[in-house]
Scaffold this motif. Structure first.
Motif, PDB file in Angstrom:
ATOM      1  N   LYS A  30      50.656  26.290  44.242  1.00  0.00           N
ATOM      2  CA  LYS A  30      49.783  25.293  44.860  1.00  0.00           C
ATOM      3  C   LYS A  30      49.987  25.254  46.378  1.00  0.00           C
ATOM      4  CE  LYS A  30      47.720  21.065  43.827  1.00  0.00           C
ATOM      5  NZ  LYS A  30      47.943  19.626  43.735  1.00  0.00           N
ATOM      6  N   GLU A  33      48.336  28.403  47.807  1.00  0.00           N
ATOM      7  CA  GLU A  33      46.870  28.317  47.800  1.00  0.00           C
ATOM      8  C   GLU A  33      46.356  27.314  48.818  1.00  0.00           C
ATOM      9  OE1 GLU A  33      45.711  27.802  43.699  1.00  0.00           O
ATOM     10  OE2 GLU A  33      46.386  29.827  43.175  1.00  0.00           O
ATOM     11  N   SER A  34      47.149  26.292  49.098  1.00  0.00           N
ATOM     12  CA  SER A  34      46.705  25.312  50.094  1.00  0.00           C
ATOM     13  C   SER A  34      46.571  25.963  51.475  1.00  0.00           C
ATOM     14  CB  SER A  34      47.656  24.115  50.136  1.00  0.00           C
ATOM     15  OG  SER A  34      48.821  24.415  50.865  1.00  0.00           O
ATOM     16  N   PHE A  35      47.282  27.070  51.688  1.00  0.00           N
ATOM     17  CA  PHE A  35      47.161  27.804  52.956  1.00  0.00           C
ATOM     18  C   PHE A  35      46.104  28.908  52.873  1.00  0.00           C
ATOM     19  CE2 PHE A  35      50.526  26.395  55.874  1.00  0.00           C
ATOM     20  CZ  PHE A  35      51.224  25.532  55.050  1.00  0.00           C
ATOM     21  N   GLU A  38      45.639  34.145  48.402  1.00  0.00           N
ATOM     22  CA  GLU A  38      44.999  34.483  47.132  1.00  0.00           C
ATOM     23  C   GLU A  38      45.946  35.303  46.266  1.00  0.00           C
ATOM     24  OE1 GLU A  38      40.763  35.605  47.553  1.00  0.00           O
ATOM     25  OE2 GLU A  38      41.386  36.382  49.501  1.00  0.00           O
ATOM     26  N   ALA A  39      45.874  35.064  44.960  1.00  0.00           N
ATOM     27  CA  ALA A  39      46.750  35.780  44.031  1.00  0.00           C
ATOM     28  C   ALA A  39      46.258  37.205  43.804  1.00  0.00           C
ATOM     29  CB  ALA A  39      46.818  35.047  42.702  1.00  0.00           C
ATOM     30  N   LEU A  40      47.209  38.133  43.755  1.00  0.00           N
ATOM     31  CA  LEU A  40      46.936  39.537  43.430  1.00  0.00           C
ATOM     32  C   LEU A  40      47.868  39.943  42.292  1.00  0.00           C
ATOM     33  CD1 LEU A  40      45.793  42.456  44.255  1.00  0.00           C
ATOM     34  CD2 LEU A  40      47.883  42.662  45.605  1.00  0.00           C
ATOM     35  N   LYS A 105      45.129  37.506  53.073  1.00  0.00           N
ATOM     36  CA  LYS A 105      46.292  36.651  52.801  1.00  0.00           C
ATOM     37  C   LYS A 105      46.511  36.627  51.298  1.00  0.00           C
ATOM     38  CE  LYS A 105      46.356  32.702  55.166  1.00  0.00           C
ATOM     39  NZ  LYS A 105      45.859  31.457  55.837  1.00  0.00           N
TER      40      LYS A 105
ATOM     41  N   LEU B  14      42.256  42.332  41.647  1.00  0.00           N
ATOM     42  CA  LEU B  14      42.069  41.751  42.975  1.00  0.00           C
ATOM     43  C   LEU B  14      41.755  40.261  42.844  1.00  0.00           C
ATOM     44  CD1 LEU B  14      40.155  44.674  44.755  1.00  0.00           C
ATOM     45  CD2 LEU B  14      42.583  44.129  44.808  1.00  0.00           C
ATOM     46  N   PRO B  15      41.988  39.510  43.938  1.00  0.00           N
ATOM     47  CA  PRO B  15      41.935  38.047  43.855  1.00  0.00           C
ATOM     48  C   PRO B  15      40.690  37.451  43.206  1.00  0.00           C
ATOM     49  CG  PRO B  15      42.936  38.677  45.925  1.00  0.00           C
ATOM     50  CD  PRO B  15      42.484  39.953  45.262  1.00  0.00           C
ATOM     51  N   LEU B  18      40.904  37.997  39.595  1.00  0.00           N
ATOM     52  CA  LEU B  18      42.063  37.309  39.034  1.00  0.00           C
ATOM     53  C   LEU B  18      41.805  35.811  38.877  1.00  0.00           C
ATOM     54  CD1 LEU B  18      44.928  37.491  37.999  1.00  0.00           C
ATOM     55  CD2 LEU B  18      45.759  37.461  40.350  1.00  0.00           C
ATOM     56  N   ARG B  19      41.088  35.219  39.843  1.00  0.00           N
ATOM     57  CA  ARG B  19      40.780  33.785  39.716  1.00  0.00           C
ATOM     58  C   ARG B  19      39.980  33.511  38.450  1.00  0.00           C
ATOM     59  NH1 ARG B  19      40.587  33.942  45.289  1.00  0.00           N
ATOM     60  NH2 ARG B  19      38.369  34.424  45.382  1.00  0.00           N
ATOM     61  N   ARG B  22      42.270  33.961  35.373  1.00  0.00           N
ATOM     62  CA  ARG B  22      43.213  32.850  35.227  1.00  0.00           C
ATOM     63  C   ARG B  22      42.550  31.619  34.636  1.00  0.00           C
ATOM     64  NH1 ARG B  22      47.518  32.429  40.188  1.00  0.00           N
ATOM     65  NH2 ARG B  22      48.703  34.297  39.644  1.00  0.00           N
ATOM     66  N   ALA B 330      38.480  31.343  47.559  1.00  0.00           N
ATOM     67  CA  ALA B 330      39.901  31.040  47.701  1.00  0.00           C
ATOM     68  C   ALA B 330      40.130  29.919  48.702  1.00  0.00           C
ATOM     69  CB  ALA B 330      40.658  32.287  48.154  1.00  0.00           C
ATOM     70  N   VAL B 331      39.072  29.551  49.404  1.00  0.00           N
ATOM     71  CA  VAL B 331      39.220  28.611  50.518  1.00  0.00           C
ATOM     72  C   VAL B 331      38.191  27.501  50.394  1.00  0.00           C
ATOM     73  CG1 VAL B 331      39.346  28.426  53.020  1.00  0.00           C
ATOM     74  CG2 VAL B 331      39.748  30.623  51.918  1.00  0.00           C
ATOM     75  N   GLY B 357      45.723  18.866  48.948  1.00  0.00           N
ATOM     76  CA  GLY B 357      45.365  19.890  47.978  1.00  0.00           C
ATOM     77  C   GLY B 357      44.117  20.677  48.346  1.00  0.00           C
ATOM     78  N   ILE B 358      43.621  20.488  49.547  1.00  0.00           N
ATOM     79  CA  ILE B 358      42.428  21.227  49.987  1.00  0.00           C
ATOM     80  C   ILE B 358      42.882  22.567  50.566  1.00  0.00           C
ATOM     81  CG2 ILE B 358      40.496  21.208  51.618  1.00  0.00           C
ATOM     82  CD1 ILE B 358      40.810  17.998  51.361  1.00  0.00           C
ATOM     83  N   ARG B 359      42.313  23.652  50.027  1.00  0.00           N
ATOM     84  CA  ARG B 359      42.751  24.984  50.452  1.00  0.00           C
ATOM     85  C   ARG B 359      42.145  25.295  51.821  1.00  0.00           C
ATOM     86  NH1 ARG B 359      40.552  28.085  45.497  1.00  0.00           N
ATOM     87  NH2 ARG B 359      38.835  26.742  46.133  1.00  0.00           N
ATOM     88  N   THR B 360      43.013  25.432  52.793  1.00  0.00           N
ATOM     89  CA  THR B 360      42.571  25.402  54.191  1.00  0.00           C
ATOM     90  C   THR B 360      43.043  26.619  54.969  1.00  0.00           C
ATOM     91  OG1 THR B 360      42.676  22.987  54.119  1.00  0.00           O
ATOM     92  CG2 THR B 360      42.695  24.019  56.305  1.00  0.00           C
ATOM     93  N   MET B 361      42.135  27.232  55.699  1.00  0.00           N
ATOM     94  CA  MET B 361      42.477  28.347  56.579  1.00  0.00           C
ATOM     95  C   MET B 361      42.311  27.902  58.020  1.00  0.00           C
ATOM     96  SD  MET B 361      42.905  31.430  55.038  1.00  0.00           S
ATOM     97  CE  MET B 361      41.896  32.833  54.555  1.00  0.00           C
ATOM     98  N   LYS B 378      32.093  33.931  55.121  1.00  0.00           N
ATOM     99  CA  LYS B 378      32.514  35.112  54.363  1.00  0.00           C
ATOM    100  C   LYS B 378      33.628  34.772  53.366  1.00  0.00           C
ATOM    101  CE  LYS B 378      32.443  39.539  56.683  1.00  0.00           C
ATOM    102  NZ  LYS B 378      33.248  40.284  57.661  1.00  0.00           N
TER     103      LYS B 378
END
Lengths: 422, 422
Positions: A30, A33-35, A38-40, A105, B14-15, B18-19, B22, B330-331, B357-361, B378
């Motif tokens: 978690k 993912e918050s950053f 992405e999972a590989l 990432k 690949l991500p 995989l998402r 999962r 992922a974001v 919990g917000i996925r942030t770049m 993107k």
């Protein structure tokens, strides 16, 4: 009957242990993912040439090799091998997948295999937990790696730890300025032991390694005073990384620039970092750095990259030792089978709880209620449901809370609600 | 530069893929756990003797063998092998761990490796997904296995499927009554093909296999009329299993007793079952049964067991084809870097979103805002934050919703709230 055993150095992860491990992994994922990481997942099996020559002579010996299928195999030829770490597969993925949007990432939590001598708490199959940023020279990547380690440890409940930060270029400057430039690796390996054997120990190692007293003195002069020529740019870089990490919530006391940090791996080219507990001598629980040359070994061009690895197995070991991992039963509620005629009713009742996400067992042995209660208790269930013809007549179920010793006679819908509430 | 490639038949996940995988796995695990099943993990590597002889001659050939370390390896000796399925490791675990509370209800979702000829969509490393109940003869175990398959498929969004149910003992009775008792396996293998080649095809196979016309006629008389002597107990058993499953929510039309179901695996001893889609010819998507003899091969005593395997890879393939798996970025949110002087502020802002919990770049390339918006788009981010000196003065951040084209100028805390709401 065949003798039955695990392979040497391997372990089964039984359910109660696995539940704890999964909680730790979920918490860490978690944070990753918050950053925006992405999972590989990469395959356990790689071509042998992908792995050989990447981990030094010692590493080559520890790689599990897989026999070729067909005729080559009959002659003992091996063509495949088990994944040895997560960095080399990432480099392969980055080189093979030009469509990846950079910076890429990624995080990866998967087992690796090493034919090491098994020891207490060290296995031949163990999980690594890596975060890497591929495709940018921006030092925000370094700062995010450090912050993620800090954040993960804090969220897991750790307080007493320290992240050390250095730059390979600073180390190289030191080595050159004491006139040992051509033997950089030997100096780094010795410095890396400072923590364990102290200054006197390292001096001894270097002198035995035929460095001169003047060289060793010069080296420690620089290590102890921090006076090294021509490292202004690198130092400013490290300070900037630290500032960014602090802006993202890293406690400034926990992040120290430390010229004695060497890190073993050859492929680092810039900043390196390591995390240790200040109240435990288990060793490094996280390490990483910038490696701008590795991906180029697999692809047509160099791609900059920086990453950090979290010592998942060590963390879990320590958390277990310190009682930081709470036991969690597999079952919330146990439906007894009181009356064979009502077996179907019991199954329907169980289903109502399951639909609400309550983990529910139905007794698989009929017989005395007392024994079924014992089973429920053994399984860790907090709740037991009893249902007899009286209850059926009244349109209720009898819900017992084993922890509080309370019981409720409620219509099924309300019983489900009760369990969800408490 | 070394040539770089995956090992044959292996794949990277690949991500974005995989998402999706999962999500499917999480849904399935939740169903398993609602029935009180517990996760188990076993090592990828087993002793070679644990695996050899369990999967027939064909299976033995497909096992990946690992070269011994040290001198034995130099002579081409192999002592270890990669996990080939999840049932044999479970049997080993059950035999080795006498402390397990029975019935032991375990699930296991892990990769297995088979040196099969790779085909489109079929890999040499693939995941299996097994549920087993060890240690009880209670047919509630069978009913739970069937119900779990049904429930998983329904929750995943499938409607058109059928679970077929039979008993090995009924098959044996048939084979014996047509006078072919000593060649049971050959008959079962032929019957197993009914779906694919029809009655005429199976008749041909059996006649070529030197069964007599009388035997074949007698067999099909029984298959077509269901008139088989001495199977009252088994039939009642199957009916009882069905009743239990229906009580737990299985749709009665989806569960059919079918004397033509054979299932390939030798080790089944009682009820067997299989699930197929009625609107897709991909083949079996789940299969299982009772195997009361397997664990005894590893331990001191026989332990009854029943289990079912869900064809995870096939399910994912179909769900992908049918568009049942939604894309998930992922974001969630992208923080632009507008003003180098405010870089630290941007990092702090990002952190506020991450904590919720917000996925942030945060942009890793500075430069034109337009380009950063393109990066955000993107990456699939729905939200972009812009922060300049004006905003700083006003104490707000500018929050843009890329999907709706709306924007909000809000204090940070409220901006976080806004994202959480929508």
């Amino acid at each position: 009957m065949a003798k039955v055993n695990l392979a040497r150095g391997m372990r089964d992860i039984l359910p109660s242990t696995l539940r704890k491990r999964r909680k730790v992994i979920q918490i860490i994922e978690k944070v990753f993912e918050s950053f925006g990481f992405e999972a590989l997942e990469t395959p356990a099996v790689e071509r042998i040439e992908t792995l050989m020559g990447k981990y030094g002579d010692e590493g080559n010996k520890l790689i599990f090799r897989i026999l070729a299928r067909g005729k080559d195999g009959e002659q003992g030829k091996t063509d495949l091998a088990l994944r040895y770490d997560l960095t080399v597969p990432l480099a392969r993925v980055a080189a093979m997948n030009q469509q990846l949007v950079l910076p890429f990432k990624r995080y990866q939590i998967q087992p690796v295999w090493r034919a090491d001598r098994p020891q207490r708490g060290r296995f031949r199959e163990f999980f690594q937990c890596d975060v890497d940023v591929v495709g940018t020279e921006n030092i925000l990547a370094e700062a995010e790696c450090l912050t993620i380690v800090h954040e993960s440890l804090v969220v897991l409940g750790f307080e007493a730890f320290k992240i050390r930060l250095n730059d390979r270029k600073i180390l190289r400057a030191m080595v050159e300025q004491c006139g040992a430039g051509e033997r950089e690796v030997a100096v780094l390996v010795a410095i890396d032991k400072l923590d364990k054997i102290g200054e006197e120990g390292v001096r001894k190692v270097l002198l035995q390694g035929e460095f001169s007293i003047e060289q060793v003195d010069a080296l420690f002069e620089m290590l102890n005073t921090g006076k090294i020529n021509g490292i202004e740019a690198e130092l400013a870089n490290l300070e900037a990384i630290k500032e960014m990490a602090v802006a993202m919530g890293v406690h400034p006391d926990r992040l120290v620039i430390d010229f004695t940090l060497a890190r073993g791996l050859d492929y680092y080219t810039g900043p390196v970092f390591e995390t240790i507990f200040t109240d435990d001598n288990i060793g490094s629980i996280s390490g990483g750095g910038r490696y701008d040359g590795l991906i180029g070994m697999f692809g047509k061009k160099d791609v900059p990259a920086v990453g950090v690895s979290l010592g998942l197995e060590r963390l879990i070991t320590i958390m277990e030792e310190r009682g930081m991992l709470s036991e969690d039963a597999a079952v919330d509620l146990w439906v007894t089978v009181f009356d064979a005629d009502l077996h179907k009713d019991s199954l329907q009742i169980a289903q109502a709880f399951r639909k609400s996400g309550i983990r529910t067992m139905v007794s698989m042995r009929s017989g005395k209620l007392k024994k079924q209660f014992k089973d429920a208790h053994k399984a860790g269930a907090k709740w037991v449901v009893v249902y007899g013809s009286d209850d059926k007549e009244k349109g209720v179920v009898l819900l017992k809370n084993l922890e509080r010793g309370e019981q409720y006679s409620l219509p099924l819908v309300e019983a489900v609600q009760k369990v969800l509430e408490l």
